[in-house]
Design an enzyme around this catalytic site. Structure first.
Site, PDB file in Angstrom:
ATOM      1  N   GLU A 430       0.834  -1.210   0.000  1.00 32.29           N
ATOM      2  CA  GLU A 430       0.000   0.000   0.000  1.00 32.29           C
ATOM      3  C   GLU A 430       0.869   1.262   0.000  1.00 32.29           C
ATOM      4  O   GLU A 430       0.750   2.126   0.861  1.00 32.29           O
ATOM      5  CB  GLU A 430      -0.962  -0.011   1.183  1.00 32.29           C
ATOM      6  CG  GLU A 430      -1.939  -1.174   1.092  1.00 32.29           C
ATOM      7  CD  GLU A 430      -3.045  -1.143   2.149  1.00 32.29           C
ATOM      8  OE1 GLU A 430      -3.011  -0.283   3.037  1.00 32.29           O
ATOM      9  OE2 GLU A 430      -3.962  -1.986   2.055  1.00 32.29           O
ATOM     10  N   GLU A 522      -3.809  -9.167   0.100  1.00 36.65           N
ATOM     11  CA  GLU A 522      -4.261  -9.015   1.484  1.00 36.65           C
ATOM     12  C   GLU A 522      -5.780  -8.964   1.476  1.00 36.65           C
ATOM     13  O   GLU A 522      -6.361  -8.265   0.653  1.00 36.65           O
ATOM     14  CB  GLU A 522      -3.670  -7.725   2.073  1.00 36.65           C
ATOM     15  CG  GLU A 522      -3.905  -7.560   3.555  1.00 36.65           C
ATOM     16  CD  GLU A 522      -3.205  -6.314   4.104  1.00 36.65           C
ATOM     17  OE1 GLU A 522      -2.017  -6.086   3.793  1.00 36.65           O
ATOM     18  OE2 GLU A 522      -3.876  -5.560   4.826  1.00 36.65           O
TER      19      GLU A 522
HETATM   20  C1  GAL Z   1      -4.018  -2.865   5.487  1.00 37.73           C
HETATM   21  C2  GAL Z   1      -2.517  -2.771   5.722  1.00 37.73           C
HETATM   22  C3  GAL Z   1      -2.091  -3.628   6.886  1.00 37.73           C
HETATM   23  C4  GAL Z   1      -3.001  -3.399   8.050  1.00 37.73           C
HETATM   24  C5  GAL Z   1      -4.413  -3.694   7.646  1.00 37.73           C
HETATM   25  C6  GAL Z   1      -5.411  -3.569   8.778  1.00 37.73           C
HETATM   26  O1  GAL Z   1      -4.475  -1.853   4.673  1.00 37.73           O
HETATM   27  O2  GAL Z   1      -1.836  -3.203   4.582  1.00 37.73           O
HETATM   28  O3  GAL Z   1      -0.769  -3.333   7.246  1.00 37.73           O
HETATM   29  O4  GAL Z   1      -2.867  -2.091   8.464  1.00 37.73           O
HETATM   30  O5  GAL Z   1      -4.765  -2.782   6.637  1.00 37.73           O
HETATM   31  O6  GAL Z   1      -6.698  -3.795   8.313  1.00 37.73           O
END
Ligand code: GAL
Length: 829
Positions: A430, A522
């Site tokens: 991100e 993710e």
């Molecule tokens: C994502 C991020 C992670 C964590 C997660 C929590 O956007 O890549 O590091 O912060 O959100 O939901």
């Protein structure tokens, strides 16, 4: 490939032969294979003080204490609402720490090259040996080394190493980082002619069932002031049996590095796979005048894979869905100080759930994690950065970007590229620059570096998808007109498009950007507190309600329902996500946020919450209920998991869920009376009953073709009355390192878990060992993870026992007011 012989005498002669091959005619003294790398972890002195910031005055302090590394000083501190690390960083403080150690080096090593290697120091480490400044390394997650031979005293005279660790400028991380020499330290002793650090690169460009070609690129370093003629022999072993070897003569100039290429073939290779992670060992030997001067071992695997636009991930010709989880590096109560057994336990728990992939968010992991993934069979996405030049927190790595990113990335690639478990490089998570052309330029640079050091794996990045996120976070939709297409995704620089979240957009992606394989880098970000249930589970809750606003409402006690019904607004529930991933072949798979809870980032809350709610497994290592949904979907194991507990108020209607597999239906009984038969319809992943509470026994029976498959019961527990201790391993090694993870259950007088018990438990240990961590998995607990007492959460607590250096009995006792105490014996061997 030679066959393994069964006959004992053959085996013995084989061992002998291998002994000769490996250790040659070397005497013990110059037996490089044994001595090349030794642990430098024990007996450091440590000092934590912000005001003594001078290397020359620190010695006058009397506040030094002795400890072994890996060590994390932040985990020893108190939770602090005002911690500059913020609740994101776990409300635990950083600071400035000093380590020093005196040591002797044998006089016979005077002509050797001696190097000190750190696997990771968080952060901004600076190192001196005998007053000589060796250098600084800002990045806390990457390994680095310094040659120290020129500055050493040999023989009886002492040497002193000092390490300054500066983690005082906070915040510098979005999650808990830990502080200190938190990974292993090694002393490497080699001949002046040796395989360079991370000097082997093994690839298997052609793999068929009959044959695998194995290419070796080996960098040899000659630190002699004269050129050397040498022979380099590379031998492949499979379980101690020699497979094949190749030899080459070289002449290497004085004070030079030379990279040589060798090639071998392995007949009928035994392939590395998730189910059978078969490894080979390559031993590189350098000989001068028939005498072996260096031996270097590299573990590798033979496998064939690709990411396909339509079929997703193909491993050894078979489609494999990546069922992965993201992991931060902390190990719960142990903090960020790595311990191999603690990592292995995490991976065992995940494997048992059916997980086959690990994403190392968002930094290079401890080398031991990768070794374990090689051995246990996980598909790793090895990630380099959480930010590039543009920072995410004020003092983070973005500040070091210009000076260090190239070296840090190269070192990660050199360190990691022989691991068969790694299938993808991720150049960032991100990254804010993903939306602009500047980001494209950086992505191109990082991709070029990566391809220079490894062409065998695709490059991806965990990007934000092309969605126009509704501010409410509720109607997360792909809006074609409004979309700001991710510049890096569109640039063509990546081999695999990786998006975080927005599972609603995957099909859109396929339609519009086919041609590039896709992975959900993710997903999910669902939230649960183990053992806590909102009585009704019908509605999905997005917490916080608005992704861009502070979360103000919530439940007393900062809990989140453990029915799979709560998600961060940018995420989705476990079930909703898996349904989509499961449906489409083109989706290579996903990495769920997260496998384990971690310290910091306590979304949806802030202080007093200090650790995360995202884990499928809590911080102590206890599975939350949804673990069994995955187990029912991802493993062959027959599952019937019934929840919640059965201690409610009279008359209350309770939603009862069951995860099951290998059966057509489940029937629920309350106190012997049927509550109904349910079966999953369509893509359902659980069944549910609404049951008016009555104390007693809730029993579920799963059936296939009318025959009982499994039965499970939950009983109403009476008052807490006794403690029970269960060790994951009752025999451990007496090596000052090994761990036994002991679960404490609070039971009623009949042995039923008291699901709401939150007694404070006191621990004591007799014998040569210590208690190194206590944890209940409660994100709101401010009790020390390093104390000798802890409050249970939902009837459970964990205590971690570490062996000392002596064998014998370790007797752990747990006591709590009003409860019958329990004792367990662990044997250290
Ligand atoms: C994502 C991020 C992670 C964590 C997660 C929590 O956007 O890549 O590091 O912060 O959100 O939901």
């Amino acid at each position: 490939m030679k066959e393994k012989r069964n006959n004992l005498s053959n085996k013995l002669s084989l061992v002998l032969i291998i002994g000769i091959i490996l250790f040659g005619s070397c005497s013990k003294k110059d037996d490089a294979f044994v001595n090349r790398k030794v642990s430098f972890n024990s007996n450091w002195s440590f000092h934590l003080n912000d005001s003594l910031i001078d290397k020359d005055t620190i010695g006058t302090s009397t506040k030094w204490r002795t400890l072994n590394v890996p060590h994390d000083w932040s985990i020893e501190g108190k939770f602090d609402e005002k911690s500059p690390a913020g609740y994101g960083g776990g409300s635990l403080n950083g600071g400035l720490g000093w380590y020093k150690k005196t040591f002797k080096i044998a006089s016979e090593d005077i002509n050797k090259t001696i190097t000190i290697a750190f696997d990771g120091v968080y952060k901004n480490s600076e190192v001196w040996v005998n007053g000589h400044y060796l250098g600084k390394r800002p990045n806390g997650y990457i390994g680095f080394q310094y040659e120290i031979s020129p500055y050493l005293n040999y023989g009886d005279k002492n040497n002193e190493i000092i390490v300054k660790v500066d983690n005082s400028k906070q915040p510098n991380s979005r999650w808990y980082s830990g502080s200190g020499i938190f990974r292993n330290v090694w002393i490497q002793t080699t001949d002046k002619l040796h395989v360079a650090q991370w000097g082997t690169y093994i690839t298997t460009p052609k793999v068929t069932a009959e044959k695998a070609s194995v290419n070796f690129e080996t960098t040899i370093q000659n630190q002699n002031s004269v050129s050397k003629k040498a022979t380099v022999t590379t031998t492949i072993f499979k379980e101690d049996i020699k497979v094949t070897s190749v030899t080459q003569d070289i002449t290497i100039s004085a004070n030079a590095n030379q990279t040589i290429k060798q090639a071998a073939q392995v007949e009928t290779p035994i392939l590395w796979s998730v189910e059978k992670p078969e490894l080979y060992i390559s031993v590189t030997e350098i000989s001068v005048d028939d005498k072996i001067v260096d031996q270097y071992k590299t573990s590798f695997g033979i496998r064939d894979f690709k990411f396909d636009t339509d079929k997703g991930f193909i491993l050894n010709g078979k489609q494999v869905k990546i069922k992965g989880v993201c992991l931060h590096h902390d190990l719960g109560a142990l903090g960020a100080a790595i311990n191999t057994r603690a990592i292995e336990r995490q991976l065992e728990i995940l494997k048992e759930m059916g997980v086959n992939g690990i994403r190392t968010t968002h930094n290079p992991p401890a080398p031991e994690l990768l070794d374990l993934c090689d051995k246990m069979g996980f598909i790793v996405m090895d990630e380099a950065f959480d930010m590039w030049k543009q920072t995410k927190t004020k003092y983070d790595y973005g500040n070091d970007w210009d000076k260090w990113h190239k070296k840090d990335l190269i070192d990660q690639l050199l360190r990691d590229r022989n691991h068969p478990s790694i299938f993808m490089w991720s150049i960032g998570n991100e990254i804010p620059e993903q939306w602009n052309e500047n980001g494209v330029a950086i992505a191109k640079e990082l991709a070029a570096i990566t391809r220079q050091y490894d062409k065998t794996r695709p490059i991806t990045a965990a990007m934000n998808p092309p969605v126009n996120m509704n501010l409410d976070g509720i109607n997360l939709q792909f809006d074609k007109a409004a979309v700001q297409y991710n510049k890096i995704a569109a640039s063509g620089v990546l081999d695999i498009i990786g998006y975080n979240y927005a599972h609603q957009t995957y099909e859109y992606h396929k339609k519009n950007f086919s041609g590039i394989p896709f992975i959900a880098t993710e997903t999910t970000s669902a939230l649960e507190t183990r053992g806590y249930y909102d009585a009704t589970s019908d509605s999905i809750k997005k917490w916080p309600v608005r992704w861009d606003l502070k979360f103000t409402e919530g439940n007393p006690g900062n809990t989140v329902s453990a029915y799979d019904q709560v998600q961060a607004p940018w995420g989705s529930t476990h079930e909703a996500t898996w349904k989509v991933i499961k449906k489409h072949d083109f989706l290579s798979g996903m990495y769920i946020w997260t496998g384990f809870d971690y310290i910091g980032e306590p979304t949806p809350y802030e202080w007093p919450s200090v650790s995360s709610y995202f884990g499928i497994v809590d911080l102590a290592g206890f599975p939350k209920d949804v673990y069994y949904m995955y187990q029912s979907e991802w493993t062959d194991k027959t599952v019937l998991h019934l929840f919640p507990h059965w201690n409610w108020k009279a008359g209350q209607t309770v939603d009862v869920w069951a995860y099951y597999n290998n059966a057509d239906e489940v029937e629920l009984f309350l106190n012997g009376k049927s509550v109904g038969v349910r079966s999953k319809k369509g893509d359902d992943l659980h069944v549910m009953w609404k049951v008016p509470f009555q104390p007693g026994t809730l029993k579920a029976v799963s059936r296939k073709n009318g025959k009982t498959v499994l039965e499970t019961e939950i009983k109403t527990a009476g008052n807490p009355s006794q403690l029970k201790l269960t060790a994951d391993r009752s025999t451990i090694k007496a090596d000052e390192n090994d761990l036994s993870f002991v679960t404490v259950d609070i039971l009623d007088d009949k042995g039923t878990l008291a699901p709401n018990a939150n007694n404070e438990i006191n621990f004591s240990l007799k014998g040569n060992g210590k208690i190194v961590g206590v944890c209940s998995g409660d994100p709101v607990s401010h009790e020390s993870y390093k104390g000798l007492k802890h409050t249970a959460l939902s009837g459970k607590c964990l205590v971690i026992v570490q062996s000392g250096d002596k064998t014998g009995r370790l007797e752990l006792t747990a006591k709590a007011n009003g409860l019958k105490q329990a004792t367990i014996v662990i044997t250290a061997e």
